[in-house]
Design a protein around this motif. Sequence first.
Motif, PDB file in Angstrom:
ATOM      1  N   GLU A 177     -67.269  14.391   5.468  1.00 28.34           N
ATOM      2  CA  GLU A 177     -67.527  14.955   4.146  1.00 28.34           C
ATOM      3  C   GLU A 177     -66.200  15.178   3.429  1.00 28.34           C
ATOM      4  O   GLU A 177     -65.350  15.951   3.878  1.00 28.34           O
ATOM      5  N   HIS A 192     -62.262   9.868   2.921  1.00 25.49           N
ATOM      6  CA  HIS A 192     -62.571   8.436   2.815  1.00 25.49           C
ATOM      7  C   HIS A 192     -61.345   7.587   3.118  1.00 25.49           C
ATOM      8  O   HIS A 192     -60.224   7.955   2.773  1.00 25.49           O
ATOM      9  N   VAL A 207     -71.314   4.840   5.447  1.00 23.67           N
ATOM     10  CA  VAL A 207     -71.469   4.824   3.993  1.00 23.67           C
ATOM     11  C   VAL A 207     -70.242   4.142   3.394  1.00 23.67           C
ATOM     12  O   VAL A 207     -69.111   4.557   3.629  1.00 23.67           O
ATOM     13  N   LYS A 208     -70.472   3.072   2.624  1.00 23.59           N
ATOM     14  CA  LYS A 208     -69.353   2.290   2.099  1.00 23.59           C
ATOM     15  C   LYS A 208     -69.534   2.011   0.604  1.00 23.59           C
ATOM     16  O   LYS A 208     -70.650   1.899   0.119  1.00 23.59           O
ATOM     17  N   ILE A 243     -65.971  10.088  -6.829  1.00 21.42           N
ATOM     18  CA  ILE A 243     -66.697  10.518  -5.625  1.00 21.42           C
ATOM     19  C   ILE A 243     -66.509  12.014  -5.363  1.00 21.42           C
ATOM     20  O   ILE A 243     -67.465  12.735  -5.073  1.00 21.42           O
ATOM     21  N   ASP A 259     -60.502  15.393   0.201  1.00 23.75           N
ATOM     22  CA  ASP A 259     -60.895  16.534  -0.614  1.00 23.75           C
ATOM     23  C   ASP A 259     -60.378  17.808   0.064  1.00 23.75           C
ATOM     24  O   ASP A 259     -60.797  18.145   1.175  1.00 23.75           O
ATOM     25  N   HIS A 314     -64.620   3.659   2.917  1.00 21.16           N
ATOM     26  CA  HIS A 314     -65.438   4.114   4.040  1.00 21.16           C
ATOM     27  C   HIS A 314     -65.458   5.641   4.078  1.00 21.16           C
ATOM     28  O   HIS A 314     -64.402   6.277   4.056  1.00 21.16           O
ATOM     29  N   ARG A 315     -66.623   6.226   4.201  1.00 23.20           N
ATOM     30  CA  ARG A 315     -66.732   7.678   4.347  1.00 23.20           C
ATOM     31  C   ARG A 315     -66.548   8.034   5.817  1.00 23.20           C
ATOM     32  O   ARG A 315     -67.322   7.617   6.675  1.00 23.20           O
TER      33      ARG A 315
END
Length: 317
Positions: free
Chosen positions: A18, A21, A4-5, A66, A39, A14-15
């Motif tokens: 969870e 990034h 996922v970008k 995000i 996070d 880039h992820r």
Amino acid sequence: MFNVKIETEYFTLHRLAEGVHAAIAKPGQGAWSNAGVVDLGDELLVFDSFSTPSAAKELRKQAEMIIGKKVKYLINSHYHGDHVFGNQVFEDATIISTSLTNKWFREQNTIHDVQKEIEETKQYLHILSNQIEKTEDNIIKISLLNQYEEMSKVLEDLPHLKTVLPSVIFEKHLVIQGSKRTVELHCLGGGHSPSDTFLYLPDDKIAFMGDIITEDLHLPIYNPKEFLTILENVKQLDMKTVVPGHGEVGTLAFGEILINYLSFLIKKVMDAQQNNISMSDFISEFMMPSEYANWKGVNGITRNLTTVYNFYAGKHE
């Protein structure tokens, strides 16, 4: 999912997991180095702030959008401008570094006369332009072009660039305990700079390495012996994903490549010194191994050969 970008003007986000990034810099756009977003649960942490406030502003915007939280912490991996010149965007956050990084940041990066800094940067760009025109080495030409583009972006932001120093200091190890995950900050010494910090997420097995690890780059060496020791110690940690200071997301294989690179340089230098070969002769006769032939760097391998030679000749600062 890992793939996922999010694309921005300055970087690709880039992820990695969870809430984790990696911001991978786009060449010549004003980010220059990679950064990270983590996070913590109730709070948000950013690792490194890029080389311009413009890129840092986009980093903060994307991170907060995000994750849905305001940035609470910013970590400075080391004092070099391409990792800290975006600090002013995070002035309301808690900025963390080692005491040595704070000291070098203050001494080397404080801008006392903006106009003088602008003129000196313009002069440096002129020198780079001449070097680009004259060099026949294609890899060095690409490296010089990127340096020119990145410094041009710094020049654009210089009129409103402000030095914002770290406000919280640690020495070797700091743990930040969030409600969602734990962050470990480690400083095992100085290899690329006098003090190099990396961030480790033990639960996710992800590390943001700053410039302790880079990809296919003759990055400047500060202390080759300590650099090697740091990389050997890093290998003891369980890291599945490694974000280098420059380059794409990878694994600890990057570290192994750098261990081999440093070991090779040290051995070559020691052999030369045992045979009483002067530094100038050593550098002029040096044969570049094929595995490093396409590595980028404005001075190629020459700067690192010089540093390592001087270090083992007892001329380290």
